[in-house]
Design a protein around this motif. Structure first.
Motif, short mmCIF file in Angstrom:
data_model
loop_
_atom_site.label_atom_id
_atom_site.label_comp_id
_atom_site.label_asym_id
_atom_site.label_seq_id
_atom_site.Cartn_x
_atom_site.Cartn_y
_atom_site.Cartn_z
N MET A 1 12.75 -11.97 -42.66
CA MET A 1 12.41 -12.18 -41.79
C MET A 1 10.58 -11.56 -41.22
N LEU A 2 10.12 -10.61 -42.11
CA LEU A 2 9.21 -9.84 -41.66
C LEU A 2 8.20 -10.42 -43.12
N LEU A 3 8.81 -10.60 -43.85
CA LEU A 3 7.79 -11.26 -45.23
C LEU A 3 7.65 -12.48 -44.76
N HIS A 4 8.16 -13.15 -44.41
CA HIS A 4 7.03 -14.53 -43.72
C HIS A 4 6.32 -14.83 -42.21
N GLY A 6 4.45 -11.76 -41.81
CA GLY A 6 3.55 -11.24 -42.93
C GLY A 6 2.89 -12.74 -43.19
N SER A 7 3.21 -13.46 -44.15
CA SER A 7 2.32 -14.51 -44.55
C SER A 7 1.85 -15.51 -44.01
N LEU A 8 2.49 -15.56 -42.85
CA LEU A 8 1.93 -16.28 -42.13
C LEU A 8 1.28 -16.08 -41.17
N ARG A 9 0.75 -14.61 -40.90
CA ARG A 9 -0.17 -14.12 -40.37
C ARG A 9 -1.39 -13.79 -41.47
N SER A 10 -1.09 -13.18 -42.82
CA SER A 10 -2.01 -13.73 -44.05
C SER A 10 -2.69 -15.26 -44.20
N ARG A 11 -1.97 -16.12 -44.28
CA ARG A 11 -2.11 -17.89 -44.24
C ARG A 11 -3.33 -17.88 -42.71
N MET A 12 -2.77 -17.32 -41.75
CA MET A 12 -4.44 -18.01 -40.45
C MET A 12 -5.20 -17.27 -40.54
N PHE A 13 -5.48 -15.87 -41.15
CA PHE A 13 -6.82 -15.18 -41.39
C PHE A 13 -7.02 -15.90 -42.13
#
Length: 75
Positions: A1-4, A6-13
């Motif tokens: 869940m945390l990896l997902h 983090g991945s979502l936040r990275s993509r949004m950034f």
């Protein structure tokens, strides 16, 4: 869940950063301009939309004007 997350936040950034760079470096009018291919595709989609809106009434007309023959009846 945390990896997902983090991945979502990275993509949004990355997306927001790229978007900001595009807007700051490019001509804003050019960014909003539609290419010839996009305009043609849009026109094709609008034509298809109008045609598909007519389909239910055509089917209804065919259903009401078609005479149903009993099954197994041979003329």
């Amino acid at each position: 869940m945390l990896l997902h997350y983090g991945s979502l936040r990275s993509r949004m950034f990355i997306f927001l950063d790229l978007l900001a760079n595009l807007h700051s470096r490019g001509d804003k009018n050019m960014l909003m301009e539609e290419s010839a291919e996009q305009a043609q595709r849009c026109n094709e989609m609008l034509c298809m939309h109008h045609v598909l809106r007519e389909v239910p009434s055509i089917i209804s007309d065919v259903n009401t004007t078609t005479n149903n023959m009993p099954t197994g009846a041979h003329g």
